[in-house]
Design a protein around this motif. Structure first.
Motif, PDB file in Angstrom:
ATOM      1  N   GLY A  75       0.785  -1.215   0.000  1.00 24.28           N
ATOM      2  CA  GLY A  75       0.000   0.000   0.000  1.00 24.28           C
ATOM      3  C   GLY A  75       0.825   1.276   0.000  1.00 24.28           C
ATOM      4  N   PRO A  76       0.160   2.409   0.233  1.00 27.44           N
ATOM      5  CA  PRO A  76       0.792   3.720   0.069  1.00 27.44           C
ATOM      6  C   PRO A  76       1.866   3.986   1.129  1.00 27.44           C
ATOM      7  CG  PRO A  76      -1.346   3.956   1.105  1.00 27.44           C
ATOM      8  CD  PRO A  76      -1.225   2.511   0.706  1.00 27.44           C
ATOM      9  N   VAL A  77       2.722   4.938   0.816  1.00 22.86           N
ATOM     10  CA  VAL A  77       3.726   5.396   1.770  1.00 22.86           C
ATOM     11  C   VAL A  77       3.117   6.490   2.632  1.00 22.86           C
ATOM     12  CG1 VAL A  77       5.967   6.527   2.029  1.00 22.86           C
ATOM     13  CG2 VAL A  77       5.613   4.842   0.209  1.00 22.86           C
ATOM     14  N   ILE A  78       3.131   6.280   3.934  1.00 21.53           N
ATOM     15  CA  ILE A  78       2.589   7.268   4.868  1.00 21.53           C
ATOM     16  C   ILE A  78       3.714   8.193   5.325  1.00 21.53           C
ATOM     17  CG2 ILE A  78       1.354   7.607   7.036  1.00 21.53           C
ATOM     18  CD1 ILE A  78      -0.277   6.076   4.997  1.00 21.53           C
ATOM     19  N   THR A  79       3.442   9.482   5.365  1.00 21.14           N
ATOM     20  CA  THR A  79       4.417  10.471   5.826  1.00 21.14           C
ATOM     21  C   THR A  79       3.984  10.999   7.194  1.00 21.14           C
ATOM     22  OG1 THR A  79       4.840  11.128   3.552  1.00 21.14           O
ATOM     23  CG2 THR A  79       5.556  12.640   5.282  1.00 21.14           C
ATOM     24  N   THR A  80       4.907  10.932   8.170  1.00 24.12           N
ATOM     25  CA  THR A  80       4.594  11.452   9.512  1.00 24.12           C
ATOM     26  C   THR A  80       5.816  12.136  10.107  1.00 24.12           C
ATOM     27  OG1 THR A  80       4.965   9.175  10.199  1.00 24.12           O
ATOM     28  CG2 THR A  80       2.739  10.033  10.445  1.00 24.12           C
ATOM     29  N   THR A  81       5.705  12.468  11.374  1.00 21.31           N
ATOM     30  CA  THR A  81       6.825  13.094  12.079  1.00 21.31           C
ATOM     31  C   THR A  81       7.785  12.024  12.574  1.00 21.31           C
ATOM     32  OG1 THR A  81       5.508  13.058  14.088  1.00 21.31           O
ATOM     33  CG2 THR A  81       5.498  15.090  12.829  1.00 21.31           C
ATOM     34  N   ARG A  82       9.019  12.408  12.837  1.00 19.58           N
ATOM     35  CA  ARG A  82      10.051  11.460  13.213  1.00 19.58           C
ATOM     36  C   ARG A  82       9.924  11.018  14.673  1.00 19.58           C
ATOM     37  NH1 ARG A  82      15.040  14.777  10.710  1.00 19.58           N
ATOM     38  NH2 ARG A  82      13.969  16.391  11.893  1.00 19.58           N
ATOM     39  N   VAL A  83      10.546   9.894  14.973  1.00 19.92           N
ATOM     40  CA  VAL A  83      10.412   9.255  16.285  1.00 19.92           C
ATOM     41  C   VAL A  83      11.683   9.425  17.111  1.00 19.92           C
ATOM     42  CG1 VAL A  83      10.083   7.024  17.441  1.00 19.92           C
ATOM     43  CG2 VAL A  83       8.860   7.533  15.318  1.00 19.92           C
ATOM     44  N   GLY A  84      11.526   9.684  18.393  1.00 23.86           N
ATOM     45  CA  GLY A  84      12.657   9.585  19.314  1.00 23.86           C
ATOM     46  C   GLY A  84      13.627  10.738  19.327  1.00 23.86           C
ATOM     47  N   ILE A  85      13.323  11.838  18.653  1.00 22.62           N
ATOM     48  CA  ILE A  85      14.247  12.965  18.637  1.00 22.62           C
ATOM     49  C   ILE A  85      13.669  14.138  19.418  1.00 22.62           C
ATOM     50  CG2 ILE A  85      15.336  12.348  16.468  1.00 22.62           C
ATOM     51  CD1 ILE A  85      13.517  14.391  15.113  1.00 22.62           C
ATOM     52  N   THR A  86      14.536  15.066  19.818  1.00 22.77           N
ATOM     53  CA  THR A  86      14.076  16.211  20.611  1.00 22.77           C
ATOM     54  C   THR A  86      14.150  17.512  19.820  1.00 22.77           C
ATOM     55  OG1 THR A  86      16.297  16.465  21.500  1.00 22.77           O
ATOM     56  CG2 THR A  86      14.741  15.154  22.788  1.00 22.77           C
ATOM     57  N   LYS A  87      14.933  17.505  18.745  1.00 17.25           N
ATOM     58  CA  LYS A  87      15.072  18.718  17.938  1.00 17.25           C
ATOM     59  C   LYS A  87      14.309  18.565  16.634  1.00 17.25           C
ATOM     60  CE  LYS A  87      19.660  18.878  19.846  1.00 17.25           C
ATOM     61  NZ  LYS A  87      20.971  18.258  19.614  1.00 17.25           N
TER      62      LYS A  87
END
Length: 163
Positions: A132-144
């Motif tokens: 299926g499609p590629v989902i775009t989201t925010t990154r994981v585990g970072i603070t900046k």
DNA sequence: GGTAAGATTGTCT
DNA sequence: GACAATCTTACCG
């Protein structure tokens, strides 16, 4: 031999405060300033390795999850787990399963003679269609720069680390 | 030369 | 959901 399809990645750009290369060349991130197409491997939290593919100078893609397609037996020997998805559904997990260590820092990912490399083949294209499609989201585990939409994963894969 | 923080994971509650 | 494990690098003095 073992391998699989990349199902989850994150991008790190040169002007991105979360990127290791954003504050200039250091001993650790020197590979990111080298030729694109090479692998950047580093130890995080003193426990786990993470792999990146350098794409442009000072910019890289973190490989966060892989769905193994062959050599799963070897991978299980290195990383005994109950459920198959636990094998490679995280950046540190897939490095352990595929025995990716700092020794592979700077490896040429475009050379099929390397111990570690990335290719695109017809199976991968078929795989992407199925998952299926590629989902775009925010990154994981970072603070900046945690709100930048630079994480990408295949919607239909069970091996994605987090939804 | 000392110290704080980090692109994580596994275990316990 | 919270937290400990453990070490390399970066930054400050």
């Amino acid at each position: 031999m073992c391998g699989g399809a990349i199902v989850e990645t994150e991008a790190y750009l040169h002007d991105d405060p979360a990127c290791h290369a954003s504050r200039g060349l250091t001993k650790r991130n020197r590979v990111m300033f080298g030729k694109p197409g090479h692998g950047y491997v580093y130890l995080i939290y003193g426990f786990h390795f993470c792999v990146n593919a350098v794409c442009r100078p000072a910019e890289a893609v973190l490989i966060r999850a892989v769905e193994s397609t062959f050599g799963a037996t070897q991978m299980l020997a290195r990383r005994p787990v109950g459920k198959a998805r636990e094998l490679t559904n995280g950046p540190g997990k897939l490095c352990q399963a595929m025995s990716i260590t700092r020794e592979l820092d700077g490896v040429d990912l475009c050379n099929e003679q390397s111990e570690l490399y990335i290719v695109e083949n017809v199976d991968v294209k078929k795989f992407r269609k199925e998952k299926g499609p590629v989902i775009t989201t925010t990154r994981v585990g970072i603070t900046k720069a945690a709100t930048l939409p630079l994480r990408f994963y295949l919607a239909g894969s069970d091996y994605v680390s987090k939804r």
